[in-house]
Scaffold this motif. Structure first.
Motif, short mmCIF file in Angstrom:
data_model
loop_
_atom_site.label_atom_id
_atom_site.label_comp_id
_atom_site.label_asym_id
_atom_site.label_seq_id
_atom_site.Cartn_x
_atom_site.Cartn_y
_atom_site.Cartn_z
N MET A 1 64.18 -14.11 40.04
CA MET A 1 64.37 -12.71 40.35
C MET A 1 63.09 -11.91 40.10
SD MET A 1 66.65 -10.81 41.48
CE MET A 1 67.08 -9.12 41.64
N LEU A 2 62.34 -12.29 39.07
CA LEU A 2 61.09 -11.62 38.76
C LEU A 2 60.07 -11.80 39.88
CD1 LEU A 2 59.44 -10.04 36.66
CD2 LEU A 2 58.71 -12.25 35.75
N ILE A 3 60.06 -12.99 40.47
CA ILE A 3 59.14 -13.26 41.56
C ILE A 3 59.45 -12.36 42.76
CG2 ILE A 3 58.41 -15.01 43.23
CD1 ILE A 3 58.81 -17.07 41.00
N LEU A 4 60.73 -12.14 43.05
CA LEU A 4 61.10 -11.25 44.15
C LEU A 4 60.65 -9.82 43.89
CD1 LEU A 4 64.66 -12.56 45.05
CD2 LEU A 4 62.55 -12.82 46.34
N TRP A 5 60.75 -9.36 42.66
CA TRP A 5 60.30 -8.01 42.34
C TRP A 5 58.78 -7.88 42.49
CZ3 TRP A 5 62.95 -3.76 42.17
CH2 TRP A 5 64.31 -3.82 41.92
N ILE A 6 58.07 -8.91 42.07
CA ILE A 6 56.62 -8.89 42.20
C ILE A 6 56.22 -8.89 43.68
CG2 ILE A 6 54.52 -10.23 41.78
CD1 ILE A 6 55.81 -11.10 39.12
N LEU A 7 56.88 -9.72 44.49
CA LEU A 7 56.59 -9.75 45.92
C LEU A 7 56.95 -8.42 46.59
CD1 LEU A 7 57.73 -13.34 46.91
CD2 LEU A 7 55.40 -12.48 46.67
N LEU A 8 58.03 -7.80 46.15
CA LEU A 8 58.42 -6.50 46.68
C LEU A 8 57.39 -5.42 46.34
CD1 LEU A 8 60.63 -4.82 48.13
CD2 LEU A 8 61.54 -4.34 45.86
N ILE A 9 56.87 -5.45 45.14
CA ILE A 9 55.85 -4.48 44.73
C ILE A 9 54.56 -4.69 45.53
CG2 ILE A 9 54.34 -3.81 42.81
CD1 ILE A 9 56.77 -4.27 40.97
N ILE A 10 54.16 -5.93 45.74
CA ILE A 10 52.98 -6.22 46.54
C ILE A 10 53.18 -5.75 47.99
CG2 ILE A 10 51.58 -8.10 47.52
CD1 ILE A 10 51.98 -9.56 44.84
N ALA A 11 54.36 -6.00 48.54
CA ALA A 11 54.64 -5.56 49.92
C ALA A 11 54.61 -4.04 50.02
CB ALA A 11 55.99 -6.10 50.37
N VAL A 12 55.11 -3.34 49.01
CA VAL A 12 55.08 -1.88 49.02
C VAL A 12 53.64 -1.38 48.96
CG1 VAL A 12 55.67 0.17 47.63
CG2 VAL A 12 57.40 -1.54 48.12
N PHE A 13 52.79 -1.99 48.16
CA PHE A 13 51.38 -1.59 48.09
C PHE A 13 50.68 -1.81 49.43
CE2 PHE A 13 51.37 -2.04 43.29
CZ PHE A 13 51.21 -0.68 43.09
N VAL A 14 50.93 -2.94 50.08
CA VAL A 14 50.33 -3.21 51.39
C VAL A 14 50.84 -2.19 52.42
CG1 VAL A 14 50.23 -4.88 53.29
CG2 VAL A 14 49.90 -5.64 50.93
N LEU A 15 52.11 -1.91 52.41
CA LEU A 15 52.69 -0.94 53.33
C LEU A 15 52.10 0.45 53.10
CD1 LEU A 15 54.87 -0.50 55.54
CD2 LEU A 15 56.39 0.16 53.68
N LEU A 16 51.96 0.84 51.84
CA LEU A 16 51.37 2.15 51.54
C LEU A 16 49.91 2.21 51.96
CD1 LEU A 16 52.92 3.03 48.08
CD2 LEU A 16 53.40 4.07 50.28
N ARG A 17 49.17 1.12 51.83
CA ARG A 17 47.77 1.07 52.24
C ARG A 17 47.65 1.30 53.75
NH1 ARG A 17 42.88 1.84 50.53
NH2 ARG A 17 43.31 0.66 48.69
N TYR A 18 48.49 0.59 54.53
CA TYR A 18 48.42 0.76 55.97
C TYR A 18 48.98 2.11 56.42
CZ TYR A 18 46.43 -3.71 56.99
OH TYR A 18 45.56 -4.75 57.07
N LEU A 19 49.92 2.66 55.71
CA LEU A 19 50.40 4.01 56.00
C LEU A 19 49.28 5.02 55.76
CD1 LEU A 19 52.91 5.63 56.82
CD2 LEU A 19 53.38 5.91 54.40
N TYR A 20 48.52 4.83 54.70
CA TYR A 20 47.36 5.68 54.42
C TYR A 20 46.33 5.57 55.53
CZ TYR A 20 42.94 7.01 52.20
OH TYR A 20 41.72 7.56 51.93
N LEU A 21 46.07 4.35 56.02
CA LEU A 21 45.11 4.16 57.10
C LEU A 21 45.59 4.78 58.41
CD1 LEU A 21 43.90 0.51 56.44
CD2 LEU A 21 42.70 2.63 55.98
#
Length: 185
Positions: free
Chosen positions: A1-21
């Motif tokens: 379950m911890l791995i899924l949370w970490i992957l979700l946080i990484i995906a949110v950071f990538v999504l926010l980066r591209y939203l910023y771009l």
């Protein structure tokens, strides 16, 4: 379950980066449109304005026509600001991170006793090729936005740092957004 949370946080950071771009790209388009309209010119899209955000290929994004001259503009959007953009022989664009520091060997000695440490590694490498065929009196510009720390190129065995209105390859010039809006248009 911890791995899924970490992957979700990484995906949110990538999504926010591209939203910023995407937001940065939209503000770039608004600034260019505003300046072109004020000068009495016309802005045409060569392709979808967000295509070059995800695919770096060197093709023209916009054509600006004003007072009998036309400018083909390619915009390269990089996801990181504190990098060095390096164009390699009109074939590759590399995003290089450089870190410099000093390792202090003897901290209690008054004389300089540090060792300089320089590290650099390539974050991304894009395959990119600019079309350098002559096309009448159309001038060609490349804008790297958001602006990196440094832009360099190698052309054969020559290594050079680039700034505003320098020639990138053949007849293609490179500049920043502010310089393009204030001096070129």
């Amino acid at each position: 379950m911890l791995i899924l949370w970490i992957l979700l946080i990484i995906a949110v950071f990538v999504l926010l980066r591209y939203l910023y771009l995407i937001v940065k790209r939209m503000t770039l388009i608004i600034k260019i449109k505003k300046k072109v309209k004020m000068c009495g010119g016309e802005l045409r899209y060569c392709r979808n304005p967000l295509t070059s955000l995800f695919r770096h290929d060197g093709k023209a994004d916009f054509i600006i026509s004003e007072q009998g001259k036309s400018i083909a503009l390619s915009v390269i959007t990089i996801p990181f600001r504190r990098v060095r953009c390096h164009f390699e022989n009109n074939m590759y664009l590399e995003l290089i991170v450089e870190r410099r520091g000093v390792y202090v060997v003897r901290p209690m000695q008054p004389s300089p006793s540090g060792v300089s440490v320089d590290r650099s590694h390539t974050l991304r490498k894009y395959k990119i090729a600019f079309d350098a065929s002559p096309s009448g009196d159309t001038s060609r510009y490349v804008v790297v936005h958001p602006a990196p720390l440094l832009i360099t190129k190698t052309d054969g065995a020559e290594f050079a740092e680039l700034s505003n209105d320098d020639i990138l390859f053949h007849r293609i010039k490179i500049c920043g957004l502010r310089y393009f809006i204030e001096s070129v248009i």
